[in-house]
Design a protein around this motif. Structure first.
Motif, PDB file in Angstrom:
ATOM      1  N   PHE A 176       0.884   9.428  -5.348  1.00 59.33           N
ATOM      2  CA  PHE A 176       1.409  10.747  -4.990  1.00 59.33           C
ATOM      3  C   PHE A 176       2.189  11.356  -6.155  1.00 59.33           C
ATOM      4  CE2 PHE A 176       4.493  13.568  -2.862  1.00 59.33           C
ATOM      5  CZ  PHE A 176       3.597  14.401  -2.214  1.00 59.33           C
ATOM      6  N   ILE A 177       3.015  10.550  -6.803  1.00 60.14           N
ATOM      7  CA  ILE A 177       3.783  11.048  -7.943  1.00 60.14           C
ATOM      8  C   ILE A 177       2.861  11.342  -9.123  1.00 60.14           C
ATOM      9  CG2 ILE A 177       5.527  10.388  -9.661  1.00 60.14           C
ATOM     10  CD1 ILE A 177       6.976   8.915  -7.377  1.00 60.14           C
ATOM     11  N   ALA A 178       1.887  10.471  -9.361  1.00 64.25           N
ATOM     12  CA  ALA A 178       0.960  10.674 -10.474  1.00 64.25           C
ATOM     13  C   ALA A 178       0.111  11.920 -10.279  1.00 64.25           C
ATOM     14  CB  ALA A 178       0.058   9.452 -10.637  1.00 64.25           C
ATOM     15  N   SER A 179      -0.137  12.302  -9.041  1.00 64.02           N
ATOM     16  CA  SER A 179      -0.973  13.478  -8.785  1.00 64.02           C
ATOM     17  C   SER A 179      -0.329  14.773  -9.281  1.00 64.02           C
ATOM     18  CB  SER A 179      -1.291  13.591  -7.294  1.00 64.02           C
ATOM     19  OG  SER A 179      -0.129  13.923  -6.568  1.00 64.02           O
ATOM     20  N   PHE A 180       0.982  14.773  -9.444  1.00 62.36           N
ATOM     21  CA  PHE A 180       1.649  15.960  -9.978  1.00 62.36           C
ATOM     22  C   PHE A 180       1.445  16.114 -11.488  1.00 62.36           C
ATOM     23  CE2 PHE A 180       4.233  15.280  -6.118  1.00 62.36           C
ATOM     24  CZ  PHE A 180       4.040  16.522  -5.536  1.00 62.36           C
ATOM     25  N   LEU A 194       0.822  -1.211   0.000  1.00 61.94           N
ATOM     26  CA  LEU A 194       0.000   0.000   0.000  1.00 61.94           C
ATOM     27  C   LEU A 194       0.859   1.266   0.000  1.00 61.94           C
ATOM     28  CD1 LEU A 194      -2.914  -1.006   2.380  1.00 61.94           C
ATOM     29  CD2 LEU A 194      -2.977  -0.720  -0.103  1.00 61.94           C
ATOM     30  N   THR A 195       2.013   1.196   0.641  1.00 62.71           N
ATOM     31  CA  THR A 195       2.920   2.343   0.635  1.00 62.71           C
ATOM     32  C   THR A 195       3.476   2.577  -0.759  1.00 62.71           C
ATOM     33  OG1 THR A 195       3.493   1.949   2.940  1.00 62.71           O
ATOM     34  CG2 THR A 195       4.987   3.330   1.670  1.00 62.71           C
ATOM     35  N   LEU A 196       3.854   1.506  -1.446  1.00 62.51           N
ATOM     36  CA  LEU A 196       4.329   1.657  -2.824  1.00 62.51           C
ATOM     37  C   LEU A 196       3.228   2.201  -3.733  1.00 62.51           C
ATOM     38  CD1 LEU A 196       6.502  -1.550  -3.301  1.00 62.51           C
ATOM     39  CD2 LEU A 196       7.272   0.818  -3.092  1.00 62.51           C
ATOM     40  N   LEU A 197       2.013   1.732  -3.522  1.00 61.80           N
ATOM     41  CA  LEU A 197       0.882   2.245  -4.284  1.00 61.80           C
ATOM     42  C   LEU A 197       0.633   3.719  -3.970  1.00 61.80           C
ATOM     43  CD1 LEU A 197      -1.303   1.291  -6.271  1.00 61.80           C
ATOM     44  CD2 LEU A 197      -2.738   0.816  -4.291  1.00 61.80           C
ATOM     45  N   ALA A 198       0.770   4.090  -2.717  1.00 63.54           N
ATOM     46  CA  ALA A 198       0.587   5.484  -2.312  1.00 63.54           C
ATOM     47  C   ALA A 198       1.663   6.378  -2.930  1.00 63.54           C
ATOM     48  CB  ALA A 198       0.607   5.601  -0.789  1.00 63.54           C
ATOM     49  N   ILE A 199       2.883   5.865  -3.025  1.00 64.71           N
ATOM     50  CA  ILE A 199       3.957   6.635  -3.663  1.00 64.71           C
ATOM     51  C   ILE A 199       3.632   6.857  -5.141  1.00 64.71           C
ATOM     52  CG2 ILE A 199       6.385   6.529  -4.379  1.00 64.71           C
ATOM     53  CD1 ILE A 199       6.945   5.153  -1.671  1.00 64.71           C
ATOM     54  N   ALA A 200       3.127   5.816  -5.802  1.00 70.48           N
ATOM     55  CA  ALA A 200       2.760   5.948  -7.220  1.00 70.48           C
ATOM     56  C   ALA A 200       1.631   6.958  -7.401  1.00 70.48           C
ATOM     57  CB  ALA A 200       2.361   4.583  -7.779  1.00 70.48           C
ATOM     58  N   LEU A 226      -6.592  13.149  -3.003  1.00 68.37           N
ATOM     59  CA  LEU A 226      -6.041  11.802  -3.083  1.00 68.37           C
ATOM     60  C   LEU A 226      -4.547  11.800  -2.765  1.00 68.37           C
ATOM     61  CD1 LEU A 226      -7.026   8.980  -3.688  1.00 68.37           C
ATOM     62  CD2 LEU A 226      -6.412   9.350  -6.074  1.00 68.37           C
ATOM     63  N   SER A 227      -3.837  12.818  -3.193  1.00 66.62           N
ATOM     64  CA  SER A 227      -2.410  12.894  -2.907  1.00 66.62           C
ATOM     65  C   SER A 227      -2.145  13.140  -1.417  1.00 66.62           C
ATOM     66  CB  SER A 227      -1.737  13.962  -3.760  1.00 66.62           C
ATOM     67  OG  SER A 227      -2.181  15.247  -3.397  1.00 66.62           O
ATOM     68  N   VAL A 228      -3.023  13.877  -0.764  1.00 66.31           N
ATOM     69  CA  VAL A 228      -2.875  14.093   0.679  1.00 66.31           C
ATOM     70  C   VAL A 228      -3.081  12.774   1.433  1.00 66.31           C
ATOM     71  CG1 VAL A 228      -3.902  15.231   2.691  1.00 66.31           C
ATOM     72  CG2 VAL A 228      -3.469  16.537   0.619  1.00 66.31           C
ATOM     73  N   LEU A 229      -4.074  11.992   1.034  1.00 65.85           N
ATOM     74  CA  LEU A 229      -4.284  10.685   1.651  1.00 65.85           C
ATOM     75  C   LEU A 229      -3.101   9.757   1.401  1.00 65.85           C
ATOM     76  CD1 LEU A 229      -8.051  10.042   0.901  1.00 65.85           C
ATOM     77  CD2 LEU A 229      -7.008  10.623   3.092  1.00 65.85           C
ATOM     78  N   ALA A 230      -2.550   9.811   0.201  1.00 62.11           N
ATOM     79  CA  ALA A 230      -1.379   8.989  -0.107  1.00 62.11           C
ATOM     80  C   ALA A 230      -0.183   9.429   0.727  1.00 62.11           C
ATOM     81  CB  ALA A 230      -1.052   9.087  -1.593  1.00 62.11           C
ATOM     82  N   LEU A 231      -0.032  10.719   0.920  1.00 62.28           N
ATOM     83  CA  LEU A 231       1.079  11.226   1.728  1.00 62.28           C
ATOM     84  C   LEU A 231       0.957  10.779   3.182  1.00 62.28           C
ATOM     85  CD1 LEU A 231       3.614  12.971   1.739  1.00 62.28           C
ATOM     86  CD2 LEU A 231       2.165  14.928   2.247  1.00 62.28           C
ATOM     87  N   ILE A 232      -0.256  10.716   3.698  1.00 62.20           N
ATOM     88  CA  ILE A 232      -0.462  10.246   5.073  1.00 62.20           C
ATOM     89  C   ILE A 232      -0.017   8.792   5.212  1.00 62.20           C
ATOM     90  CG2 ILE A 232      -2.235   9.676   6.785  1.00 62.20           C
ATOM     91  CD1 ILE A 232      -3.723  12.212   5.838  1.00 62.20           C
ATOM     92  N   ALA A 233      -0.363   7.943   4.244  1.00 66.27           N
ATOM     93  CA  ALA A 233       0.055   6.543   4.275  1.00 66.27           C
ATOM     94  C   ALA A 233       1.576   6.417   4.210  1.00 66.27           C
ATOM     95  CB  ALA A 233      -0.589   5.779   3.129  1.00 66.27           C
ATOM     96  N   ILE A 234       2.198   7.230   3.392  1.00 66.41           N
ATOM     97  CA  ILE A 234       3.660   7.215   3.274  1.00 66.41           C
ATOM     98  C   ILE A 234       4.310   7.647   4.585  1.00 66.41           C
ATOM     99  CG2 ILE A 234       5.613   8.286   2.087  1.00 66.41           C
ATOM    100  CD1 ILE A 234       3.701   8.528  -0.373  1.00 66.41           C
TER     101      ILE A 234
END
Length: 108
Positions: free
Chosen positions: A70-74, A62-68, A84-92
């Motif tokens: 987060f990067i895709a959100s840019f 899930l962390t690797l997915l969150a990194i993907a 969605l990027s904020v939620l991914a950043l919290i998981a990271i």
């Protein structure tokens, strides 16, 4: 220079990295022995305790997915991607916190 890590349930020391399971409780990362987590906490999914370990295979995936995400959100120009990027950043950040506070102090 190792830090002493104690199980949140039985209060005994956790010495081996393979015996450590970290989970969130009240937005706080807490350590458990693998046996303590499996017996009492794994089945009880509540608002206070998430039943997925942060440092297990699913947590790492899930962390690797969150990194993907987060990067895709840019690269995606959509206002909903900000949330969605904020939620991914919290998981990271939870995974990084678990590693730096608990896992790096234990033996393999």
């Amino acid at each position: 220079m190792t830090k002493s890590i104690h199980c949140d349930r039985c209060l005994k020391e956790i010495r081996i990295k393979g015996d450590l399971v970290t989970a969130t409780m009240f937005f706080q990362v807490v350590p458990y022995h693998e046996d303590c987590y499996a017996k009492d906490l794994k089945g009880a999914k509540t608002l206070l305790l998430n039943n997925q370990p942060i440092n297990g295979f699913s947590g790492n995936f899930l962390t690797l997915l969150a990194i993907a995400v987060f990067i895709a959100s840019f690269f995606i120009d959509d206002n909903s991607m900000i949330y969605l990027s904020v939620l991914a950043l919290i998981a990271i950040l939870y995974r990084l916190y678990s590693f730096f506070i608990f896992e790096r102090h234990l033996e393999k």
